[in-house]
Design a protein around this motif. Structure first.
Motif, short mmCIF file in Angstrom:
data_model
loop_
_atom_site.label_atom_id
_atom_site.label_comp_id
_atom_site.label_asym_id
_atom_site.label_seq_id
_atom_site.Cartn_x
_atom_site.Cartn_y
_atom_site.Cartn_z
N GLU A 193 0.81 -1.22 0.00
CA GLU A 193 0.00 0.00 0.00
C GLU A 193 0.85 1.27 0.00
O GLU A 193 0.44 2.30 -0.53
CB GLU A 193 -0.95 0.00 1.20
N ASN A 194 2.02 1.21 0.60
CA ASN A 194 2.90 2.38 0.64
C ASN A 194 4.02 2.30 -0.39
O ASN A 194 5.03 3.00 -0.28
CB ASN A 194 3.52 2.53 2.05
N TYR B 263 6.63 -0.15 -3.16
CA TYR B 263 7.34 -1.43 -3.27
C TYR B 263 8.70 -1.46 -2.58
O TYR B 263 9.42 -2.44 -2.71
CB TYR B 263 7.52 -1.78 -4.76
N SER B 264 9.08 -0.43 -1.89
CA SER B 264 10.39 -0.43 -1.25
C SER B 264 10.44 -1.50 -0.16
O SER B 264 9.44 -1.79 0.49
CB SER B 264 10.71 0.94 -0.65
N SER C 56 8.44 -5.92 -6.26
CA SER C 56 9.25 -5.51 -5.12
C SER C 56 10.64 -6.14 -5.11
O SER C 56 11.52 -5.70 -4.36
CB SER C 56 8.54 -5.87 -3.81
N SER D 139 11.85 -1.44 2.74
CA SER D 139 11.60 -0.88 4.08
C SER D 139 10.11 -0.76 4.36
O SER D 139 9.63 -1.11 5.45
CB SER D 139 12.26 0.48 4.23
N GLU D 140 9.35 -0.26 3.37
CA GLU D 140 7.90 -0.09 3.56
C GLU D 140 7.19 -1.43 3.68
O GLU D 140 6.28 -1.60 4.49
CB GLU D 140 7.31 0.74 2.41
N ILE D 141 7.61 -2.39 2.87
CA ILE D 141 6.98 -3.72 2.93
C ILE D 141 7.27 -4.39 4.27
O ILE D 141 6.37 -4.97 4.91
CB ILE D 141 7.45 -4.58 1.74
N LYS E 227 7.96 -2.92 7.05
CA LYS E 227 7.21 -2.17 8.08
C LYS E 227 5.76 -2.65 8.16
O LYS E 227 5.23 -2.87 9.25
CB LYS E 227 7.25 -0.67 7.74
N LEU E 228 5.13 -2.86 7.00
CA LEU E 228 3.73 -3.28 7.01
C LEU E 228 3.57 -4.75 7.40
O LEU E 228 2.58 -5.14 8.02
CB LEU E 228 3.10 -3.01 5.64
N ASP F 62 18.15 -3.32 -1.51
CA ASP F 62 18.22 -3.14 -0.06
C ASP F 62 19.28 -4.07 0.54
O ASP F 62 20.11 -3.66 1.36
CB ASP F 62 16.85 -3.41 0.56
#
Length: 448
Positions: free
Chosen positions: A65-66, A68-69, A107, A71-73, A75-76, A114
């Motif tokens: 939702e935020n 494809y990075s 992603s 870090s964001e994945i 985090k969720l 990363d």
């Protein structure tokens, strides 16, 4: 249920040993053992394993939702499931059943950049579902096509080690015939494998029980599941036509001329009526396509007639399971192949070639009996491969080798119900040797 050793085990270990490893996508039809193989590898090689199944846990589709990075994945994922532990450098993130959420493949580029976590994706119908993704991380992922078990893996499951396989290869390389007991045992194991196929769950139950009991029921349920997949994922195509094409394969192979005919799918059926159906089934890993060569000469690629091809079932056990009940009983009780004898051996040969990394090619001359079931190549030669239902001579094989019209063909290979035999130009092997063809070609000076 006991885990059965797979060739993918060694591939996964080699993948992990690479310092600059790419995210891995394991592709293949359902029930071939992808998930269990990855789970075993993960448990033995990582301190932490985070597995997400997009079919049974659709809530995780929200992890992009935020964007494809990585870090964001991450985090969720930890927001949805705070108990999941992601330790940089020690964690495998395993996305399973990604055909239900192919967007996650986008992603992979960001996870690679990363670099903190290893990532493996798995799923069926991935070649089809990838077409729905705008970006599939080109250059930042590695694809690994996985198949059902081959005959070597079946031998491992039965308790035979590397020495048994080496013994078969030694016979092939030396030309020394198998003893009566070797021929009888390996041929019996081969017939069992043809009937069972290579689905690990089916092979496991057969080994535990020592009988075929229940195997047909499991195979036929899998055929039903495959048809359900067609109805679920075949978008923009006539789903009934795809299913009818798949169901027609046994009848196509029972013919003397095994060239695929749309008229056997539907009376009056034509190619344009089934545009895309064959490719869909091939992309799904349910069939193998063997293309007809325009002329038997090198190179193989680009030398085909697009209107002529043969179709084989990707797992011979599923072909056997699709036969009528009377044939099932005779085959499982008496190993009597009946009218399907040639079709089943040829289907197994196609399956064995694909599992060794070969593409499938054949040749049949118009208005002539001249034909060859398959072709492979060495560095300098085109080599016809004949699959004979008995032990009789192959007139076409002799003609292809001896005629000056085919200068690329100097030798041939023949697989039969008999023992090993060498002539000046033809090597003959029992059917059960087929799984070692690539290793034989790499080591036999006959073809160099």
């Amino acid at each position: 249920m006991k885990y059965l050793k797979r060739k993918a085990d060694a591939f996964l270990l080699n993948w992990k040993s690479q310092s600059d490893r790419l995210p891995l996508v394991v592709k293949g039809a359902r029930q071939i053992g992808k998930t269990e193989t990855i789970r075993k590898f993960a448990a033995e090689n990582y301190e932490s394993v985070v597995e997400i199944n997009f079919v049974t846990e659709p809530k995780y589709k929200a992890i992009i939702e935020n964007g494809y990075s990585a870090s964001e994945i991450i985090k969720l994922i930890t927001l949805i499931s705070p108990e999941k532990e992601l330790i940089p450098g020690k964690t495998l993130l395993f996305f399973d059943e990604i055909q239900a959420f192919p967007e996650i493949a986008t992603s992979l580029k960001f996870f690679y950049e990363d670099g903190r976590f290893d990532v493996i994706c798995s799923g069926s119908l991935l070649s089809i579902q990838y077409k729905h993704i705008a970006s599939i991380s080109v250059g930042c992922k590695m694809d690994y096509p996985m198949h059902s078990m081959d005959f070597e893996e079946f031998l491992w499951a039965k308790g035979y080690g590397a020495s048994a396989v080496d013994n078969i290869l030694d016979h092939m390389l030396s030309g020394k015939p198998f003893t009566d007991i070797e021929q009888r045992v390996y041929s019996g194991l081969f017939m069992d494998f043809c009937v069972l196929g290579g689905m690990p769950n089916i092979v496991s139950k057969y080994i535990e029980q020592g009988t075929f009991q229940g195997s047909l029921m499991l195979q036929r349920q899998l055929l039903i599941d495959y048809e359900s997949d067609v109805r679920k994922y075949a978008e923009g195509l006539d789903q009934a036509k795809i299913i009818n094409v798949y169901r027609s394969v046994p009848a196509q192979l029972a013919k003397e001329n095994k060239k695929f005919q749309y008229s056997l799918v539907e009376k009056g059926g034509r190619s344009k009526d089934y545009m895309g159906c064959i490719d869909w089934l091939s992309d799904a890993g349910l069939i193998n396509i063997c293309r007809c060569m325009s002329f038997p000469s090198l190179p193989l690629k680009g030398n085909t007639d697009g209107s002529k091809f043969k179709v084989y079932v990707a797992d011979t056990g599923l072909l056997v399971a699709s036969l009528d009940d009377e044939a099932q009983e005779d085959l499982r009780a008496n190993q009597n192949l009946g009218i399907y004898k040639g079709a089943l051996y040829e289907n197994f040969a196609a399956e064995a070639l694909i599992k060794q990394g070969y593409d499938l090619y054949y040749y049949k001359k118009e208005n002539s009996t001249l034909e060859a079931d398959f072709f492979i190549r060495s560095a300098n030669e085109l080599i016809p491969v004949e699959i004979k239902a008995g032990t009789n001579q192959s007139k076409s094989l002799r003609q292809l080798i001896q005629s000056s019209h085919y200068p690329d063909i100097l030798h041939g290979l023949k697989f039969t119900a008999g023992n090993i035999g060498y002539s000046d130009t033809v090597c003959t092997f029992p059917y059960f040797c087929m799984f070692l063809l690539r290793r034989f070609m790499q080591q036999q000076s006959f073809f160099k």
